[in-house]
Design an enzyme around this catalytic site. Structure first.
Site, PDB file in Angstrom:
ATOM      1  N   ARG A 230       0.802  -1.191   0.017  1.00  0.00           N
ATOM      2  CA  ARG A 230       0.096   0.081  -0.118  1.00  0.00           C
ATOM      3  C   ARG A 230       0.895   1.281  -0.063  1.00  0.00           C
ATOM      4  O   ARG A 230       2.087   1.129   0.670  1.00  0.00           O
ATOM      5  CB  ARG A 230      -1.035  -0.134   1.210  1.00  0.00           C
ATOM      6  CG  ARG A 230      -1.740  -1.372   1.438  1.00  0.00           C
ATOM      7  CD  ARG A 230      -2.607  -1.514   0.382  1.00  0.00           C
ATOM      8  NE  ARG A 230      -3.880  -0.828   0.344  1.00  0.00           N
ATOM      9  CZ  ARG A 230      -4.804  -0.863  -0.569  1.00  0.00           C
ATOM     10  NH1 ARG A 230      -4.747  -1.396  -1.486  1.00  0.00           N
ATOM     11  NH2 ARG A 230      -6.076   0.186  -0.285  1.00  0.00           N
ATOM     12  N   HIS A 278      -0.480   1.155  -9.968  1.00  0.00           N
ATOM     13  CA  HIS A 278      -1.002   0.239  -8.914  1.00  0.00           C
ATOM     14  C   HIS A 278      -2.126  -1.095  -9.910  1.00  0.00           C
ATOM     15  O   HIS A 278      -3.495  -0.871  -9.814  1.00  0.00           O
ATOM     16  CB  HIS A 278      -2.324   0.924  -8.249  1.00  0.00           C
ATOM     17  CG  HIS A 278      -2.771   0.406  -7.020  1.00  0.00           C
ATOM     18  ND1 HIS A 278      -3.363   1.153  -5.749  1.00  0.00           N
ATOM     19  CD2 HIS A 278      -2.644  -0.808  -6.657  1.00  0.00           C
ATOM     20  CE1 HIS A 278      -3.384   0.376  -4.822  1.00  0.00           C
ATOM     21  NE2 HIS A 278      -3.477  -0.831  -5.301  1.00  0.00           N
TER      22      HIS A 278
END
Length: 315
Positions: A230, A278
């Protein structure tokens, strides 16, 4: 039974059509449809808005499109006592392993060094150390971490693992807890982060961590960091400093503190920083619909939900 889709960055209508086909006789709605919030029993969600759960007083379960649930757990309208099931299927796990293996191999083969030589039109035959002389340290030994290890083993890498609690994995030197973190770092050439984001792991990829990695490995180019966890795990100012002053030889980053990565981020300009938007383990619409349709049917029949989040741990 009524299912609501709340999906930022995804085509809600297309996903809704998939769920409607998989759950005949059940109501499936998106945020754009007219519906009574009190009739919603399941919500399928990604990147929730602050009021995502407002009025949903009859929820039976929250279904997370992603494996990471930190944004969900921070949501101010998240209802207490409703189970959260996160997406952890084989397709997503294998996609993540594919990313980790590709990035680790690229760095082990000195891609940055040869890219710079190419740009300078320099012919210098430097032979990279083999995989079996390169140590890869995986932070996070859950489903994603253990599958990445399984794939890296095939190439012969020396493998190390670090987790919150002690775990034993054949062929892997494992470490656990804060007291063994420095020892884990000291023997690691390529550091791979697959941790869940919690209060304890927030900002763990910082300059202090980078400075404790193994020195002189990967043919003297400096240790490498791969972050597919993350964005909250990393301190990007520290990454810029470490990538510039030689503390790190290179980094592969799939997640960022702010997404999309701002245009003025200095990370863009660093030739030893490899940026992906991502996409390391993008959830598949086909497998996501199948996974959560089955979860709903099973739960309605009294069977347990898969991959239920422990809210106290954060994953």
């Amino acid at each position: 039974m009524a299912l609501l889709l709340h999906l930022a960055d995804f085509n809600e209508r297309r996903w809704a059509d998939g769920f409607a086909a998989a759950l005949p006789g059940h109501k499936v709605v998106t945020r754009a449809d007219a519906y009574d919030p009190k009739e919603i029993e399941y919500i399928f969600i990604w990147k929730p808005k602050p009021d995502a759960f407002a009025g949903l007083s009859n929820l039976k379960a929250i279904l997370s499109l992603g494996a990471g649930v930190d944004a969900l757990l921070r949501n101010p309208s998240l209802p207490d006592g409703v189970p959260i099931s996160r997406f952890m299927d084989d397709d997503l796990t294998r996609r993540m392993s594919d990313y980790v293996l590709a990035q680790a191999t690229m760095h082990q083969r000195l891609f940055t060094r040869f890219k710079r030589d190419q740009q300078a039109r320099v012919w210098k035959q430097l032979y990279p150390a083999p995989a079996w002389d390169t140590s890869v340290g995986i932070m996070g030994l859950g489903s994603l971490g253990t599958d990445a290890i399984r794939h890296l083993k095939v190439f012969g890498y020396k493998l190390r693992g670090w987790s919150r609690t002690e775990k034993q994995i054949e062929g892997v030197e494992t470490f656990a807890g804060a007291e063994q973190f420095d020892a884990f770092l000291a023997g690691t050439d390529i550091l791979v982060n697959l941790l869940p984001l919690t209060a304890e792991t927030q900002g763990i990829l910082n300059f202090e961590t980078f400075s404790k990695l193994k020195r002189g490995g990967i043919d003297g180019t400096g240790p490498v960091v791969i972050n597919a966890g993350r964005g909250g795990h990393q301190k990007e100012a520290d990454l810029v400093k470490a990538l510039t002053d030689g503390t790190l030889g290179a980094a592969s980053l799939d997640v960022f503190e702010v997404e999309p990565l701002p245009q003025d981020s200095p990370l863009w300009a660093l030739d030893n920083c490899y940026i992906t938007p991502h996409i390391a383990a993008a959830s598949s619409e086909r497998t996501g619909v199948a996974y959560f349709s089955k979860a709903i049917v099973d739960f309605e029949a009294g069977r347990p939900l898969p991959s239920v989040v422990d809210r106290t741990r954060g994953y």
